[in-house]
Structure formats: C-alpha cells, structure tokens
Design an enzyme around this catalytic site. Structure first.
Site, PDB file in Angstrom:
ATOM      1  N   LYS A  75       0.803  -1.220   0.000  1.00 20.22           N
ATOM      2  CA  LYS A  75       0.000   0.000   0.000  1.00 20.22           C
ATOM      3  C   LYS A  75       0.838   1.273   0.000  1.00 20.22           C
ATOM      4  CE  LYS A  75      -4.090  -2.123   1.988  1.00 20.22           C
ATOM      5  NZ  LYS A  75      -5.118  -2.091   3.045  1.00 20.22           N
ATOM      6  N   LYS A  87      -4.467  10.452   7.298  1.00 19.49           N
ATOM      7  CA  LYS A  87      -5.508  11.253   7.924  1.00 19.49           C
ATOM      8  C   LYS A  87      -6.817  10.487   7.773  1.00 19.49           C
ATOM      9  CE  LYS A  87      -7.714  14.906   9.566  1.00 19.49           C
ATOM     10  NZ  LYS A  87      -7.621  15.261  10.997  1.00 19.49           N
ATOM     11  N   ARG A 109      -7.242  -8.212  -8.886  1.00 22.26           N
ATOM     12  CA  ARG A 109      -7.965  -9.468  -9.123  1.00 22.26           C
ATOM     13  C   ARG A 109      -9.426  -9.127  -9.391  1.00 22.26           C
ATOM     14  NH1 ARG A 109     -10.912  -9.393  -4.531  1.00 22.26           N
ATOM     15  NH2 ARG A 109      -9.908  -8.630  -2.630  1.00 22.26           N
TER      16      ARG A 109
END
Length: 451
Positions: free
Chosen positions: A116, A201, A292
């Site tokens: 990420k 945030k 996916r």
C-alpha cells in the site's frame, strides 16, 4: 484462445469461472481439497485434481501442488479467482516460470499495488488524489506521533501489506496512539507476515466507492462504472450496489479518468479495481487497488452488460477486450448484491458451519444467485463463510431494492444461520432507502448487532 484452464480456487468463484469458460469453449480443471471432493465445481469441471487435505495451508495455498496439477492435466492457464493465491506475486511468477499463463496482472503489478505504501507513492506521481498520509512506513511510535500531530487527529493506522481490515486501527486521541500502533503491527505481522504500517488522515463518514477496470494488450483501458461498497462491518463488505447513489455523471467521469490513469501508471493488464474514499464534500481519494476480480463484480456486469470473467480469460489469451468499443460506459439500470454468509447475525456474525437441510434459492425477473451449494451440502469450517451471492437488477434503484426484498423472502436456508435477516433489515432502513449510507452505517443504524 486457451484450450484448457485450471481454476486455483473453490466454492462460488470456482463455479463462476467454470461457467464462463464453458461458454467460451474452454475446458476446465478444478482443484479441490479433501473437504471439497463432493462440491458442485468439482462435479461440473471437465477434470478434477485433489491437491491436499482440508486446511487451505495444505491445499489451496500450496503453489507446487497447483502448478503440478496444471502441468499434469495440460492446462495452459490458471485462473486464481479471489482470495487464496489471487494476489500472490510469487504464484504469478511461478506460473510464468513454468510456462503457464496467469489469468491476472503481472507479478510486478501485484507486488507494486499490493504494497500500500508503494501504491500510494505511485498514485501521487501520476496525479491520482490520495488521502494525506505519512511519507512511507512508520517504523516507530515517535514517527507516527509526529505525523499525527502534523495533520491532526483522527488518523488511521494501516498495514502496508494488508487488506480486509487487518492491521487497521482508528486513533482519535493522542493517548491512544501507542497502543493502537503496536496492536496494528502485531495483527499485520500475524495476518500477512509483514508488520509494517503507515498512517493516513482519517476521512470521517466517507463512502467506499470503487471503479471496475479492464485493460488489455491493445491499449484499451476502460472503466465499467462504479460500485458503492459502503455497507461494511469492520471493513468487511456485506452489501454492494451499482451505480452509487452518491455520484453525479460528472463525478463518475472524474473517478473513471483517475482509475484509468492509475492503470496506465503501472502498465496494468486484466481486470482490477481502484478503490476510493468519497468524502461528504464530494472529493475522492485513492485507497488501494485490488489486482484481481472482486466478489462484487456481478453488479458491474449487470449495469454494463459485460461478462468480466470472460474478459479476464480473453485478455490473458492475448485477445482484445470485447466490449472496448462501447466505452465510455454509462450505467444502465441498478443492481444490488447481498453476501449471504453462514454467520449468526445475533452473535456478532460468528461463523455457522454445518449441513444445509433446506436450500431454496429465489428466482424471477432480475434475480441472480451465484452459489456452489445445494440442499444436503455442508458448509466447511475451514474456509470463508460466503455461501451465496444474491444479486438483484432493476430498471432503477427503486425496482432493484423491491426485487431484493422479494428475493430475500423467497430465499430459504435451514440447518445453518445466515446473514439473510441482516440484509432484510438493511433494505427496510430509511437511510439506506434514501441512498445515504456511509461506512459508519452499521455503527449508527444497527449498533445492537455489534454488542
């Protein structure tokens, strides 16, 4: 086009892939654990290979067994479905090294978008809006505290290798940061083998809106409109709909452009989903990319008239997207998907495996049920609790909701408890009916089921 593909999955998604392959004239190989030997996907595939005992760690997650099954049956490609090895870069690479086509993106794409922190940096570089966040991984509580003080509370701690809410913690007060940071690291390490976390945030009362994308080798990068996935329990989706009641035509176009920009930035191929948070002011922020097919892909299929699984197979076979000439898409009608899980809603959604003594699925206009179960079958305790997906389509949202209510009344499951009563409550809720559900819907509208 391939002559034969292997499905490296089980249950509903395995059956979904088998059906799409049959319509394309492609033979199929089902792999199964000892617990799944009598299931419908095993019966309907052209061939079936046992790959181990019931635990997924000894069957569906054993790459070598799956690769061997493909080689021994002459399968030219492997479709991973969702879950298990679907977003495992090592598995995609193993397919490549064994001259087997992986029906999905490249291993490099999976690695890049699966982390990420890396995905976030990539989106920033290509101009896709992101939630203000830390500059990469926060290794210490001190680094986390410094970021939180710079943007102000509340903040969200997220596992960089995470998904499904694992390793994710909201922090609303400075005094809670250290304990939540440590807990997130521990949970992330246990779930993903990687305890790295970063901070963002926290966007208060957002909607979860995602864009379905398809990309091929012929420079087609298309968005199949959006799905609203805001009905969630602890970051686990329970009900999805398309289109989102929150989007205007202009906002839909902007989000579609951002999604295709993200796809181009990583040279993506096959089907994928760009997930966004939409705040109350109408601003959207990149959250993550799922490399996916999604559980909720049917609602996108129904409002765009496409078959996403068939497109995945076509793209992997080196063919162009068959629906590319119809882009850009505008939603036609409305669709709602309800995940029917073997869970006890009155007992904090605890799984309820067991034998199904009665199983009558609904039908009629605009009703689709994706399931691998039949009456007399058993829901295994070893795997995900999803037993069926009820998808209802209408000319507009009002008709889709009406059909969903009717279909839920017809749906009879005995022997186990399911989430059918939960969905009936949702569809009667005035906030949902008004199209104003946010990710805090269950917390604010159904707090009793969380107690």
């Amino acid at each position: 086009m391939f002559k034969k593909i292997l499905i490296a999955n089980r249950g509903e998604v395995a059956l979904r892939i088998i059906r799409a392959a049959k319509e394309l004239g492609v033979k199929t190989v089902a792999v199964y654990s000892e617990a799944d030997k009598d299931t419908l996907p095993v019966k309907l595939a052209d061939e079936a290979v046992c790959i181990g005992p019931a635990p997924a760690t000894k069957s569906y997650l054993v790459m070598s067994n799956i690769i061997a099954a493909a080689e021994n049956t002459g399968a030219e490609a492997i479709h991973p479905g969702y879950g298990f090895l679907a977003e495992n870069a090592d598995f995609a690479k193993a397919c490549e090294l064994n001259d087997i086509k992986f029906i999905g993106p490249s291993a490099d794409c999976i690695s890049m978008m699966g982390d990420k922190a890396t995905a976030r940096e990539t989106m920033i570089k290509c101009g896709v809006p992101v939630v203000p966040g830390s500059d990469g991984i926060c290794e210490t509580v001190e680094e986390a505290r410094e970021f939180a003080e710079s943007v102000g509370y509340p903040v969200l701690i997220k596992a960089t290798a995470g998904g499904g809410g694992k390793g994710m913690r909201e922090v609303h007060k400075p005094e809670d940061l250290e304990s939540q940071f440590t807990q997130a690291q521990v949970e992330a390490k246990a779930a993903f083998g990687n305890g790295d976390v970063y901070l963002e945030k926290l966007v208060l009362r957002p909607r979860h809106v995602e864009i379905q994308v398809l990309a091929d080798d012929f420079d087609h990068r298309i968005a199949l409109c959006e799905r609203d996935c805001s009905i969630q329990r602890r970051h686990q989706k329970l009900l999805e709909e398309a289109p989102s009641p929150a989007l205007t035509d202009e906002l839909r176009r902007e989000m579609g452009v951002a999604a295709t920009k993200a796809v181009r930035a990583v040279d993506y191929r096959n089907a994928g989903t760009i997930e966004f948070l939409l705040d109350e002011a109408g601003k959207f922020y990149f959250m993550e990319m799922n490399t996916r097919v999604q559980v909720e892909h049917p609602v996108s299929e129904l409002i765009t008239g496409t078959d996403i699984i068939k497109e995945q197979i076509r793209i992997a076979a080196g063919e162009p997207i068959s629906c590319a000439d119809r882009a850009p898409f505008s939603p036609q009608g409305a669709a709602i998907e309800m995940r029917i899980n073997a869970e006890d809603v009155d007992n904090k959604f605890m799984p309820t495996p067991g034998k199904i003594t009665k199983f009558r699925i609904p039908s009629g206009p605009g009703v689709r049920v994706d399931t691998y179960l039949t009456e007399g079958a058993s829901v295994s305790p070893f795997y995900d609790s999803l037993v069926a997906k009820l998808i209802c389509y209408g000319q507009d949202r009002e008709e889709a909701v009406a059909r969903a209510k009717r279909a839920l009344e017809e749906f009879e499951v005995e022997g186990i408890k399911t989430t059918i009563p939960f969905h009936q409550r949702v569809l009667e809720n005035e906030v949902f009916v008004a199209g104003d559900a946010h990710t805090d819907f269950i917390d604010t509208q159904m707090p009793d089921i969380l107690e």
